[in-house]
Design an enzyme around this catalytic site. Structure first.
Site, PDB file in Angstrom:
ATOM      1  CE  LYS A   1      -4.156  -2.156   2.109  1.00 31.91           C
ATOM      2  NZ  LYS A   1      -4.967  -2.138   3.289  1.00 31.91           N
TER       3      LYS A   1
ATOM      4  CE1 TYR B   1      -9.925  -2.593   0.255  1.00 33.08           C
ATOM      5  CE2 TYR B   1      -8.517  -1.236  -0.527  1.00 33.08           C
ATOM      6  CZ  TYR B   1      -7.840  -1.797  -0.062  1.00 33.08           C
ATOM      7  OH  TYR B   1      -6.944  -2.570   0.633  1.00 33.08           O
TER       8      TYR B   1
ATOM      9  CG  PHE C   1     -13.402   1.450   6.882  1.00 37.08           C
ATOM     10  CD1 PHE C   1     -12.954   1.609   5.788  1.00 37.08           C
ATOM     11  CD2 PHE C   1     -14.237   1.367   7.981  1.00 37.08           C
ATOM     12  CE1 PHE C   1     -12.759  -0.045   5.506  1.00 37.08           C
ATOM     13  CE2 PHE C   1     -14.568  -0.482   7.624  1.00 37.08           C
ATOM     14  CZ  PHE C   1     -13.851  -1.176   6.438  1.00 37.08           C
TER      15      PHE C   1
ATOM     16  NE  ARG D   1      -2.290  -5.647   7.210  1.00 38.81           N
ATOM     17  CZ  ARG D   1      -2.892  -6.317   7.289  1.00 38.81           C
ATOM     18  NH1 ARG D   1      -3.851  -7.628   7.370  1.00 38.81           N
ATOM     19  NH2 ARG D   1      -3.932  -6.129   5.518  1.00 38.81           N
TER      20      ARG D   1
ATOM     21  CG  ASN E   1      -3.530  -2.194   6.591  1.00 38.91           C
ATOM     22  OD1 ASN E   1      -3.957  -1.691   5.503  1.00 38.91           O
ATOM     23  ND2 ASN E   1      -4.983  -2.477   6.959  1.00 38.91           N
TER      24      ASN E   1
ATOM     25  CG  HIS F   1      -5.653  -6.258   0.075  1.00 38.96           C
ATOM     26  ND1 HIS F   1      -6.897  -5.693   1.034  1.00 38.96           N
ATOM     27  CD2 HIS F   1      -5.897  -6.914  -1.310  1.00 38.96           C
ATOM     28  CE1 HIS F   1      -7.656  -6.995   0.114  1.00 38.96           C
ATOM     29  NE2 HIS F   1      -7.372  -7.751  -0.920  1.00 38.96           N
TER      30      HIS F   1
ATOM     31  CD  GLU G   1      -8.525  -9.289  -3.821  1.00 37.30           C
ATOM     32  OE1 GLU G   1     -10.076  -8.666  -2.458  1.00 37.30           O
ATOM     33  OE2 GLU G   1      -8.243  -9.109  -3.411  1.00 37.30           O
TER      34      GLU G   1
HETATM   35  P1  CMP Z   1      -7.505  -4.554   3.582  1.00 36.62           P
HETATM   36  O1  CMP Z   1      -7.225  -5.597   4.340  1.00 36.62           O
HETATM   37  O2  CMP Z   1      -6.647  -3.681   2.595  1.00 36.62           O
HETATM   38  O3  CMP Z   1      -8.923  -4.467   3.235  1.00 36.62           O
HETATM   39  C1  CMP Z   1     -10.357  -3.515   3.994  1.00 36.62           C
HETATM   40  C2  CMP Z   1      -9.098  -1.984   4.484  1.00 36.62           C
HETATM   41  O4  CMP Z   1      -9.680  -0.768   5.452  1.00 36.62           O
HETATM   42  C3  CMP Z   1      -8.037  -2.626   5.629  1.00 36.62           C
HETATM   43  O5  CMP Z   1      -6.961  -3.785   5.052  1.00 36.62           O
HETATM   44  C4  CMP Z   1      -7.684  -1.557   6.308  1.00 36.62           C
HETATM   45  O6  CMP Z   1      -7.031  -0.927   5.483  1.00 36.62           O
HETATM   46  C5  CMP Z   1      -9.053  -0.852   5.959  1.00 36.62           C
HETATM   47  N1  CMP Z   1     -10.021  -0.520   7.284  1.00 36.62           N
HETATM   48  C6  CMP Z   1     -10.727  -1.511   7.583  1.00 36.62           C
HETATM   49  N2  CMP Z   1     -11.483  -1.058   8.611  1.00 36.62           N
HETATM   50  C7  CMP Z   1     -10.525  -0.140   8.674  1.00 36.62           C
HETATM   51  C8  CMP Z   1     -11.546   0.267   9.905  1.00 36.62           C
HETATM   52  N3  CMP Z   1     -11.648   0.081  11.563  1.00 36.62           N
HETATM   53  N4  CMP Z   1     -11.140   1.934   9.887  1.00 36.62           N
HETATM   54  C9  CMP Z   1     -10.305   2.654   8.915  1.00 36.62           C
HETATM   55  N5  CMP Z   1      -9.773   1.050   8.043  1.00 36.62           N
HETATM   56  C10 CMP Z   1      -9.975   0.061   8.264  1.00 36.62           C
END
Ligand code: CMP
Length: 140
Positions: free
Chosen positions: A11, A51, A59, A104, A114, A117, A128
């Protein structure tokens, strides 16, 4: 064990800090092989479609802003039980909950920024992968 493929994104928080190589090294160290990889700037439309499952979540807008804030590295990883193996080495979505030795835990800044993905199931992995790669872009 089943040889699988999964989809992975490094990311924008990670490309900004120039740690894509360290992340790939951890993926490879976990037994995963990069069989396709490209560095791209995701468009808003791509982020919103990719997404889309989260579009009702509070979010969602911030997530799409973040994912389009800088380059990402999209990749296909192959290995025995690649989907679970990738999720194990990534660690929990929230770095506060991530185990020692995970990507992470080592690199994520917060639950949104984070670093990586990874697909969560065979169906999503197939979708995907196909969203970002044509068959001819994936090698053995
Ligand atoms: P990812 O595994 O890419 O899948 C969805 C993404 O949404 C996740 O990683 C985070 O980056 C983001 N995400 C999930 N939960 C939250 C949250 N509570 N607040 C902000 N971002 C979130």
């Amino acid at each position: 064990m089943a040889l699988e493929r999964t989809f992975s994104i490094i990311k924008p928080d990670a490309t900004a800090r120039n740690i894509t190589g360290q992340i790939v090294a951890m993926l490879e160290g976990a037994g995963l092989r990069v069989v396709a990889q490209k560095r791209i700037q995701m468009t808003r439309q791509q982020a919103e479609e990719f997404y889309g499952v989260h579009k009702e979540r509070p979010f969602f807008g911030d997530l799409c802003d973040f994912m389009t804030s800088g380059p990402v590295v999209v990749q296909v990883l192959e290995g025995d039980n690649a989907i679970a193996r990738n999720r194990e080495v990534m660690g929990a979505t929230n770095p506060e909950d991530a185990a020692e030795g995970t990507i992470r835990k080592a690199f994520a800044e917060n639950i949104e920024r984070n670093s990586v993905h990874g697909s969560d199931a065979p169906e999503t992995a197939a979708q995907e992968i196909a969203y970002f790669f044509s068959g001819s872009e994936i090698t053995g």
